[in-house]
Design a protein around this motif. Structure first.
Motif, PDB file in Angstrom:
ATOM      1  N   ASN A 214      23.362  17.740  -1.308  1.00 26.48           N
ATOM      2  CA  ASN A 214      22.034  17.675  -1.892  1.00 26.48           C
ATOM      3  C   ASN A 214      21.537  16.241  -1.803  1.00 26.48           C
ATOM      4  O   ASN A 214      22.218  15.376  -1.261  1.00 26.48           O
ATOM      5  N   TYR A 215      20.359  16.000  -2.356  1.00 19.08           N
ATOM      6  CA  TYR A 215      19.778  14.639  -2.308  1.00 19.08           C
ATOM      7  C   TYR A 215      20.751  13.616  -2.886  1.00 19.08           C
ATOM      8  O   TYR A 215      20.927  12.529  -2.346  1.00 19.08           O
ATOM      9  N   ARG A 218      23.836  12.952  -0.629  1.00 25.73           N
ATOM     10  CA  ARG A 218      23.444  12.211   0.584  1.00 25.73           C
ATOM     11  C   ARG A 218      23.081  10.773   0.247  1.00 25.73           C
ATOM     12  O   ARG A 218      23.438   9.837   0.951  1.00 25.73           O
ATOM     13  N   GLU A 219      22.348  10.589  -0.858  1.00 23.66           N
ATOM     14  CA  GLU A 219      21.790   9.289  -1.179  1.00 23.66           C
ATOM     15  C   GLU A 219      22.815   8.386  -1.881  1.00 23.66           C
ATOM     16  O   GLU A 219      22.870   7.200  -1.631  1.00 23.66           O
TER      17      GLU A 219
ATOM     18  N   SER B  56      15.816  20.934  -3.800  1.00 24.82           N
ATOM     19  CA  SER B  56      15.820  20.139  -5.021  1.00 24.82           C
ATOM     20  C   SER B  56      15.983  21.064  -6.226  1.00 24.82           C
ATOM     21  O   SER B  56      15.375  22.130  -6.295  1.00 24.82           O
ATOM     22  N   GLY B 119      12.535   6.143  -4.544  1.00 25.79           N
ATOM     23  CA  GLY B 119      13.881   6.607  -4.878  1.00 25.79           C
ATOM     24  C   GLY B 119      14.657   5.698  -5.806  1.00 25.79           C
ATOM     25  O   GLY B 119      15.802   5.990  -6.143  1.00 25.79           O
ATOM     26  N   GLU B 131      15.896  14.066  -8.421  1.00 27.22           N
ATOM     27  CA  GLU B 131      16.069  14.379  -7.004  1.00 27.22           C
ATOM     28  C   GLU B 131      14.716  14.296  -6.303  1.00 27.22           C
ATOM     29  O   GLU B 131      13.713  14.766  -6.814  1.00 27.22           O
ATOM     30  N   ASP B 133      12.001  15.425  -3.836  1.00 23.56           N
ATOM     31  CA  ASP B 133      11.675  16.706  -3.218  1.00 23.56           C
ATOM     32  C   ASP B 133      11.650  16.540  -1.707  1.00 23.56           C
ATOM     33  O   ASP B 133      10.987  15.645  -1.186  1.00 23.56           O
ATOM     34  N   PRO B 134      12.399  17.401  -0.983  1.00 24.15           N
ATOM     35  CA  PRO B 134      12.513  17.201   0.466  1.00 24.15           C
ATOM     36  C   PRO B 134      11.211  17.455   1.230  1.00 24.15           C
ATOM     37  O   PRO B 134      11.081  17.022   2.370  1.00 24.15           O
ATOM     38  N   LYS B 137       8.131  14.820  -0.993  1.00 24.29           N
ATOM     39  CA  LYS B 137       8.533  13.406  -1.002  1.00 24.29           C
ATOM     40  C   LYS B 137       8.091  12.679  -2.268  1.00 24.29           C
ATOM     41  O   LYS B 137       7.654  11.528  -2.224  1.00 24.29           O
TER      42      LYS B 137
END
Lengths: 291, 247
Positions: A214-215, A218-219, B56, B119, B131, B133-134, B137
């Motif tokens: 997930n984000y 990865r991050e 997300s 971020g 998180e 959002d993919p 953004k």
């Protein structure tokens, strides 16, 4: 942490650029006319190019100007202000020197101080992260400052000062790597405190929330580079310190060799900045059983 | 303004009972559903039916095994979402003022129109509560269902966060943690509600109730039964002794 290319380029290039501009502001080298133009153009290209590349990782770069509003609380906002003011002050100084042929010494000194301030605000974005124990330490601002000043001296052609600064940088970087390695362990944050279950027994991650990434993973839970960390540290230090030092201190001076020294330093600084991110461990990794 | 308020009138938050959560992920689904169809940018998924799906979520359930010094290991299902911290580090790092903590109820929110998607707030959060959002953004996070809890168009029993409303075991409770007389505060006091990562200094509003101690295993018949594992005899007995001698 995920080593985003735009952030590595930004912190390395703008650091070098502001380092060079600081030397130019103080009058080292004492240049004028076309030579001064070339030096300032390089400084502004590095500093400005780095700043522009930093906007590439934004989800909404079109709103980037809003980042100037929260200077009271946010280091990122303060960095935006410092960078902008520094560019303006150094721009006026460069204009007066290159076009009008006047050296405004107080303005140059102010510009140099602002350059150091910009480097400091950049480093504080990372230093403030309590969630990343490797960064949350007084050595982070010094490390950013050391890279900027050593690289700046090299770019400014300070052939006596640069080799000394590069050696100091190498020594400090080695110590920073060494001491940073233990910092996550000694930070006091563990899976036991993360779950609050530590007083009942040994806690281990049994099952993650989902089978994919997930984000967050990865991050913040980047682990690939750590496998080769030792090799990359050696490559980095050879490139950013040893080769430039040998060229400057041992070999006879030539412009081609000086260019090689600068490029080698830049490549090494990029490797080490990549490690700065890739080796940084975020405490959220604990929840995923990855620390 | 991304400076934190010195005082909030209420501290709305969740109390999560680790003793009774069965790890069914119903709250995850309810959260994803409500926050995809209502306030703000929908919670997007990418490659949802492909080989590498990613999306997300504002609430995720981990599971941990706790091995005590004595006795069997215990499995603890562990829901994790934004803890709406009093000293929220995610708020102060925001360069644009998109992140803020509300004075009236202490809820930490993101104004998505101001978010530049840098971020940094997700980095500052030790809990992984934010998180990106993919698709949109922008940074997504738990809103404590701010569009449910004050929503007079909903029946009264629905005016609580979707995760709380849906939990089939009652492992999640919603209320004002600044009021010592509220049901959630009383629960926290009675059960020794705890903070996650207190050493990070975030002062979370959400509390977790630790699992209750398990009963000692009660073995009624065992002591009366004949021992099943006998000493080996005959050839096996000889083999056992011989192998022992070999060291």
């Amino acid at each position: 942490m995920h080593p985003a290319v735009s952030i590595i380029l930004f912190t390395t290039l703008s650091g070098l650029g502001f380092g060079l501009l600081a030397f130019l502001g103080l009058g080292y080298p004492n240049v004028e006319g076309f030579t001064a133009f070339v030096f300032f153009a390089l400084g502004f290209a590095l500093a400005g190019g780095g700043l522009i590349s930093s906007t590439f990782h934004l989800g909404h770069p079109e709103r980037a100007l809003k980042a100037f509003t929260q200077w009271r609380s946010s280091w990122l906002s303060r960095e935006a202000w410092f960078a902008a003011i520094t560019m303006v002050v150094m721009g006026i100084y460069a204009f007066a020197l290159v076009i009008l042929g006047i050296r405004l010494i107080p303005l140059g000194i102010l510009g140099a101080v602002l350059c150091v301030g910009t480097i400091f605000t950049t480093s504080m974005i990372y230093t403030q992260m309590k969630t990343v124990p490797r960064w949350h330490h007084w050595s982070t601002p010094i490390l950013f400052f050391a890279y900027a000043i050593a690289g700046g001296a090299l770019l400014a052609g300070q052939t006596t000062l640069a080799p000394m600064l590069i050696l100091a940088l190498a020594a400090f970087q080695l110590w920073a790597w060494q001491s940073g390695d233990a910092r996550f362990r000694t930070s006091g944050t563990t899976l036991a405190t993360a779950t609050g279950l530590g007083n009942r027994g040994d806690v281990r991650s049994f099952e993650p929330p989902h089978t994919g990434g997930n984000y967050l993973t990865r991050e913040m839970v980047h682990v690939v580079a750590r496998k080769h960390a030792m090799k990359l540290r050696i490559i980095g230090i050879v490139l950013f310190a040893m080769i430039p030092w040998v060229i400057l201190f041992v070999l006879p001076f030539s412009h081609i060799l000086a260019a090689i020294a600068v490029l080698s330093h830049l490549a090494g600084a990029l490797v080490s900045r990549w490690l700065f991110f890739a080796e940084a461990e975020h405490v959220v990794g604990l929840y995923y059983g990855k620390r | 303004m991304t400076s934190l308020p010195t005082h909030t009138e209420k501290k709305l938050g969740l109390v999560i009972d680790l003793d009774i959560c069965v790890g069914c992920h119903a709250c995850v689904t309810a959260c994803k559903g409500w926050n995809t169809q209502n306030y703000g940018a929908p919670l997007a998924d990418q490659d949802a039916y492909g080989a590498d799906p990613v999306g997300s979520f504002l609430n995720r359930i981990h599971s941990y095994e706790v091995q005590p010094e004595k006795g069997p290991a215990q499995l603890v299902h562990f829901p994790k979402s934004c803890l709406h911290c009093d000293d929220a580090p995610c708020v102060t790092v925001c360069p644009t003022g998109a992140s803020y903590k509300r004075v009236e109820d202490g809820i930490v929110l993101v104004n998505e129109d101001d978010c530049i998607g840098c971020g940094l707030c997700a980095w500052a959060c030790p809990y992984g509560a934010r998180e990106m959002d993919p698709v949109e953004k922008v940074m997504k996070k738990c809103t404590l269902c701010v569009d449910r809890i004050y929503n007079e168009n909903l029946p009264e029993e629905d005016r609580e966060p979707a995760c709380v409303r849906t939990c089939p075991t009652g492992a999640r409770a919603f209320g004002d943690l600044s009021d010592p007389e509220s049901a959630v505060s009383k629960q926290v006091a009675a059960r020794g509600g705890m903070d996650l990562m207190p050493e990070q200094g975030t002062k979370p509003v959400n509390k977790y109730l630790p699992p209750r101690p398990r009963d000692e295993p009660l073995d009624v018949l065992g002591p009366l039964l004949a021992n099943v594992a006998e000493e080996p005899k005959g050839f096996l007995g000889w083999l056992d002794k011989t192998l022992e001698k070999l060291g």
